[in-house]
Design an enzyme around this catalytic site. Sequence first.
Site, PDB file in Angstrom:
ATOM      1  N   HIS A   1      70.070  58.856  70.587  1.00  0.00           N
ATOM      2  CA  HIS A   1      70.984  57.716  70.620  1.00  0.00           C
ATOM      3  C   HIS A   1      70.283  56.358  70.439  1.00  0.00           C
ATOM      4  O   HIS A   1      70.531  55.622  69.484  1.00  0.00           O
ATOM      5  CB  HIS A   1      71.727  57.694  71.962  1.00  0.00           C
ATOM      6  CG  HIS A   1      72.347  58.972  72.380  1.00  0.00           C
ATOM      7  ND1 HIS A   1      73.544  59.419  71.891  1.00  0.00           N
ATOM      8  CD2 HIS A   1      71.924  59.911  73.260  1.00  0.00           C
ATOM      9  CE1 HIS A   1      73.854  60.580  72.455  1.00  0.00           C
ATOM     10  NE2 HIS A   1      72.892  60.899  73.289  1.00  0.00           N
ATOM     11  N   ASP A   2      69.443  56.019  71.412  1.00  0.00           N
ATOM     12  CA  ASP A   2      68.974  54.640  71.557  1.00  0.00           C
ATOM     13  C   ASP A   2      68.127  54.116  70.400  1.00  0.00           C
ATOM     14  O   ASP A   2      68.204  52.924  70.072  1.00  0.00           O
ATOM     15  CB  ASP A   2      68.202  54.487  72.869  1.00  0.00           C
ATOM     16  CG  ASP A   2      69.093  54.716  74.086  1.00  0.00           C
ATOM     17  OD1 ASP A   2      70.329  54.693  73.929  1.00  0.00           O
ATOM     18  OD2 ASP A   2      68.557  54.933  75.186  1.00  0.00           O
TER      19      ASP A   2
ATOM     20  N   ASN B   1      70.052  55.742  83.668  1.00  0.00           N
ATOM     21  CA  ASN B   1      69.636  57.140  83.639  1.00  0.00           C
ATOM     22  C   ASN B   1      69.048  57.571  84.976  1.00  0.00           C
ATOM     23  O   ASN B   1      69.290  58.684  85.454  1.00  0.00           O
ATOM     24  CB  ASN B   1      68.617  57.362  82.524  1.00  0.00           C
ATOM     25  CG  ASN B   1      69.242  57.228  81.151  1.00  0.00           C
ATOM     26  OD1 ASN B   1      70.392  57.603  80.946  1.00  0.00           O
ATOM     27  ND2 ASN B   1      68.484  56.691  80.201  1.00  0.00           N
TER      28      ASN B   1
ATOM     29  N   PHE C   1      78.489  57.186  78.768  1.00  0.00           N
ATOM     30  CA  PHE C   1      77.802  56.878  80.020  1.00  0.00           C
ATOM     31  C   PHE C   1      77.487  55.398  80.176  1.00  0.00           C
ATOM     32  O   PHE C   1      77.767  54.799  81.223  1.00  0.00           O
ATOM     33  CB  PHE C   1      76.519  57.715  80.113  1.00  0.00           C
ATOM     34  CG  PHE C   1      75.704  57.459  81.336  1.00  0.00           C
ATOM     35  CD1 PHE C   1      76.072  57.996  82.559  1.00  0.00           C
ATOM     36  CD2 PHE C   1      74.547  56.684  81.270  1.00  0.00           C
ATOM     37  CE1 PHE C   1      75.309  57.761  83.703  1.00  0.00           C
ATOM     38  CE2 PHE C   1      73.781  56.451  82.404  1.00  0.00           C
ATOM     39  CZ  PHE C   1      74.171  56.986  83.623  1.00  0.00           C
ATOM     40  N   ASN C   2      76.862  54.753  79.181  1.00  0.00           N
ATOM     41  CA  ASN C   2      76.451  53.358  79.322  1.00  0.00           C
ATOM     42  C   ASN C   2      77.643  52.443  79.558  1.00  0.00           C
ATOM     43  O   ASN C   2      77.556  51.483  80.336  1.00  0.00           O
ATOM     44  CB  ASN C   2      75.681  52.896  78.083  1.00  0.00           C
ATOM     45  CG  ASN C   2      74.318  53.528  77.978  1.00  0.00           C
ATOM     46  OD1 ASN C   2      73.777  54.039  78.947  1.00  0.00           O
ATOM     47  ND2 ASN C   2      73.747  53.509  76.774  1.00  0.00           N
TER      48      ASN C   2
ATOM     49  N   THR D   1      70.235  49.261  75.553  1.00  0.00           N
ATOM     50  CA  THR D   1      70.449  50.694  75.353  1.00  0.00           C
ATOM     51  C   THR D   1      70.831  51.361  76.665  1.00  0.00           C
ATOM     52  O   THR D   1      70.582  52.549  76.877  1.00  0.00           O
ATOM     53  CB  THR D   1      69.184  51.360  74.773  1.00  0.00           C
ATOM     54  OG1 THR D   1      68.055  51.057  75.603  1.00  0.00           O
ATOM     55  CG2 THR D   1      68.917  50.877  73.361  1.00  0.00           C
TER      56      THR D   1
ATOM     57  N   ASP E   1      65.476  56.041  75.272  1.00  0.00           N
ATOM     58  CA  ASP E   1      65.001  54.653  75.425  1.00  0.00           C
ATOM     59  C   ASP E   1      63.508  54.569  75.132  1.00  0.00           C
ATOM     60  O   ASP E   1      63.039  53.611  74.507  1.00  0.00           O
ATOM     61  CB  ASP E   1      65.236  54.147  76.845  1.00  0.00           C
ATOM     62  CG  ASP E   1      66.664  54.241  77.305  1.00  0.00           C
ATOM     63  OD1 ASP E   1      67.356  53.219  77.261  1.00  0.00           O
ATOM     64  OD2 ASP E   1      67.076  55.341  77.728  1.00  0.00           O
TER      65      ASP E   1
ATOM     66  N   ASP F   1      67.244  51.538  80.163  1.00  0.00           N
ATOM     67  CA  ASP F   1      67.093  52.332  81.387  1.00  0.00           C
ATOM     68  C   ASP F   1      66.273  53.593  81.095  1.00  0.00           C
ATOM     69  O   ASP F   1      66.762  54.700  81.236  1.00  0.00           O
ATOM     70  CB  ASP F   1      68.471  52.702  81.958  1.00  0.00           C
ATOM     71  CG  ASP F   1      69.357  53.435  80.953  1.00  0.00           C
ATOM     72  OD1 ASP F   1      69.070  53.383  79.732  1.00  0.00           O
ATOM     73  OD2 ASP F   1      70.334  54.091  81.371  1.00  0.00           O
TER      74      ASP F   1
END
Length: 313
Positions: free
Chosen positions: A242-243, A43, A168-169, A127, A19, A14
Amino acid sequence: MPTPAPRPVILDGDPGHDDAVNILLACSSPELEVLGVTTTYGNVGLERTTYNARVVRELIGASFPIYPGADRPLVVPRLSAEAVHGESGLDGPDLPTPTREAESLHAAQFIINSVRARPNKITLLPTGPLTNLALAFRLAPDIVPRVREVVWMGGSLDTGNWTPSAEFNALCDPHAARIVFESGVKLTMFGLNATHQAIANPARVAAFRQLGTRVGEFTAVLLEFFAEHHRERYGWDGGALHDPMTAAYLSAPELFGVQPMWVDIDTTEGPSAGRTVCDVWKVTGQPPNADVALTVDADGFFALLTERLGRYP
C-alpha cells in the site's frame, strides 16, 4: 534539459511493513528530498512506530530527523493492527538496533515549522491515520494553502479492510480525515481499490532478495511475513504494498491513473464509520476535493521499487 530539483517531502506514518518500504523508496529516489519522518499511532502504538522509523533509518544510514506525534485519535478509541504487522510492527526480519534518538519536537509542530519555512514547496506523504496533519492544520491554518500537496495512503473507493465499509487508516481517525479533506489542501488519495492492484507475490519478493544486499534481504523477509495475513484474509499469494505508492506517485506519476472527485468522510458511529464516500459520478454536485487513484501499473511499480532499493549498497 537541467535535472529538476528534488521535491521536498515529509513522510508521516505508523511503521509498519509497507511504511518501512515507503521510507526506503523515498530515500533512494532522486526526485525526492526527505526532510523528516513524523510518526503516529496506528499499526502499533506510537512508541513502537517511532522505534521502527529509527530502525529503518539505522538500516540505511540515513540522516533524516524523526519526530513523534499523536499517540491517539482526536475523538474515537485507538485501534491497532498487530494481527497484520506482529507485536513489533515490523515482525519478520532481524532488526538493527537504532543508535540515534528521535527528536523532542512534536510532529505537528515540525510540519508547521517546515511549511512556513518553505511555503508552497513541501509535499506531505501520510501513510497512516491523519491525526498529525489535522493537528497541524488546526493549530496553524495559515499553512494549509502553503502545502504543495498531500498524498495519502488511506480510504477506499469501494470496500474496506478493517470493516466492510472502512479502510484501517481512515477508520483510525475519521474526524482527522474529515479535517484534512475539508481543508482545501491539494490532495491525492491512494485507497485500497488502487493498492490492492499491487501484490508482492513470490516472484516480486524474489527480485528483492536477488539484489544480494542487506536492504534487499530485509525487504524480502519483511514482505514474506506481511504476506501471511493477506493469504489468510484474501487468499492472495502475497501482500498488497500500500504505502510505497505515495512516494512512487511523486517519482513516476505515469504509473498511476487518478480521477478528481468529491470525497466525504463518514464520522458517524454506525456500520459505515470511517468510510471514504467517493462521488465517482458527480451526483452530489460538490466540487472535487481530491484526486482518487484508480489504476496502477503493478509491473512498473515493482520494477521501480526493485531498481530504487537496489541503489543501497
